[in-house]
Design a protein around this motif. Sequence first.
Motif, PDB file in Angstrom:
ATOM      1  N   ALA A  16       0.831  -1.201   0.000  1.00  0.00           N
ATOM      2  CA  ALA A  16       0.000   0.000   0.000  1.00  0.00           C
ATOM      3  C   ALA A  16       0.868   1.254   0.000  1.00  0.00           C
ATOM      4  N   ALA A  17       1.946   1.244   0.801  1.00  0.00           N
ATOM      5  CA  ALA A  17       2.847   2.395   0.837  1.00  0.00           C
ATOM      6  C   ALA A  17       3.547   2.583  -0.503  1.00  0.00           C
ATOM      7  N   ALA A  18       3.938   1.452  -1.139  1.00  0.00           N
ATOM      8  CA  ALA A  18       4.604   1.538  -2.439  1.00  0.00           C
ATOM      9  C   ALA A  18       3.671   2.035  -3.529  1.00  0.00           C
ATOM     10  N   SER A  19       2.369   1.833  -3.352  1.00  0.00           N
ATOM     11  CA  SER A  19       1.388   2.268  -4.348  1.00  0.00           C
ATOM     12  C   SER A  19       0.991   3.728  -4.199  1.00  0.00           C
ATOM     13  N   LEU A  34      13.802  -5.625   5.354  1.00  0.00           N
ATOM     14  CA  LEU A  34      14.117  -6.261   4.067  1.00  0.00           C
ATOM     15  C   LEU A  34      15.363  -5.665   3.413  1.00  0.00           C
ATOM     16  N   SER A  35      15.643  -4.389   3.699  1.00  0.00           N
ATOM     17  CA  SER A  35      16.802  -3.749   3.068  1.00  0.00           C
ATOM     18  C   SER A  35      18.129  -4.297   3.591  1.00  0.00           C
ATOM     19  N   ARG A  36      18.083  -5.158   4.618  1.00  0.00           N
ATOM     20  CA  ARG A  36      19.317  -5.710   5.172  1.00  0.00           C
ATOM     21  C   ARG A  36      19.872  -6.874   4.356  1.00  0.00           C
ATOM     22  N   ASP A  45      12.980  -3.493  -4.611  1.00  0.00           N
ATOM     23  CA  ASP A  45      13.153  -2.821  -5.913  1.00  0.00           C
ATOM     24  C   ASP A  45      12.035  -3.207  -6.865  1.00  0.00           C
ATOM     25  N   GLU A  46      11.703  -4.475  -6.888  1.00  0.00           N
ATOM     26  CA  GLU A  46      10.639  -4.936  -7.779  1.00  0.00           C
ATOM     27  C   GLU A  46       9.293  -4.347  -7.366  1.00  0.00           C
ATOM     28  N   GLY A  59       6.762 -12.459  -4.086  1.00  0.00           N
ATOM     29  CA  GLY A  59       8.196 -12.404  -3.793  1.00  0.00           C
ATOM     30  C   GLY A  59       8.475 -11.643  -2.502  1.00  0.00           C
ATOM     31  N   VAL A  60       7.738 -10.546  -2.295  1.00  0.00           N
ATOM     32  CA  VAL A  60       7.888  -9.781  -1.050  1.00  0.00           C
ATOM     33  C   VAL A  60       7.490 -10.632   0.143  1.00  0.00           C
TER      34      VAL A  60
END
Length: 351
Positions: A16-19, A34-36, A45-46, A59-60
């Motif tokens: 939702a935040a990415a959208s 996840l960035s770790r 990134d995807e 995938g997430v």
Amino acid sequence: MDAPDLTAMAAQALSAAASGAANTAVSDLVRGRLSRSDRGRVALDELVNAPDDPEVNRGVQAALAEEISGDAEFAGQLAVLLHASSQQHTGSVVLTGSKVTRSQIALGPLTINNTPAGRLSLGAVIVLAVLMVVLAAYGGVRLLDNTDDSPRNAPSDPGAARSAGRAAALPPTTETVRQILPDRGSMDAQEYPWVGTPQVRTSAAGLSLCEAAPECEKNATAVGVVDFGRGENEGENRAEFLVLSFPDAPAAHRAYVDIVEDIEEVRVQRFIKVELERRGEESQGLDTDGTDTKSNPTELYFNRSLLFRQGAFIGLAHQMDDPTEQRSTRILSLSAILADRIARADAGKTP
């Protein structure tokens, strides 16, 4: 709340935040986790490029499930945040249905294994829950946010707070005052070929400037004065510098106000207020014992002073007995010399 549900809800918040929806505490926590890892960064990134793609979302979730299963503390943090977001009440956070058995600890919908690692996770959950309560009480205001520069957060006394990362001022001692006083290298040797010996002491008792200003006389921690001129016994074109230090900026401010009020109320016949270029945090220009030759052509000499405060220091630059055409403006260069040296001391630098 089991791991699959936790994974699905956390992934949904991130998607939702990415959208384009507003970031939440959940999405920020998940993104940071996840960035770790390489797998997590690829999934992020995807998601940025295709937030609505079902395959990307799977995938997430897979990357997130791996993090949740490998870290009970992270899982507990997510559970608390997700539960709070689904049980929102104005001014409160609700956790219900607590239960402890030999093998498990249940806190609302969250179940944690009753092991040393699980109990550690529970501690983190409780801390987070307390923070959520505080946030709710303040209507969502960010904790520990000191970046607000609005007037309501301004210090009550001038100079009471220093800018973040700025060095502390030099100590208000006789040595600091001695360093602030202009020296031979600070002054034009042709204009002022003679320099007197600096006089420095720890008390303002008996000082003319403070004689009717108790805040100045009783609180000054060091006082220094030095003269420049054309000869020790010659009065023409003299310059005098006075520096006072105080325990802190509020004390210096009170002393400055006391001095100015004394000038206004007691010494009105000896001083005339004039507008001069501002120095320091507060300043006042003064004419002393005479008037400008523009208004009184018979007046040969002209005395002009500038009193100012910067931090915990008060400075006075005084141009005396100036027979030149620069008699009314020379004080600007003199006060600039003193103001620069005080500003350096206030910034923790040797003048």
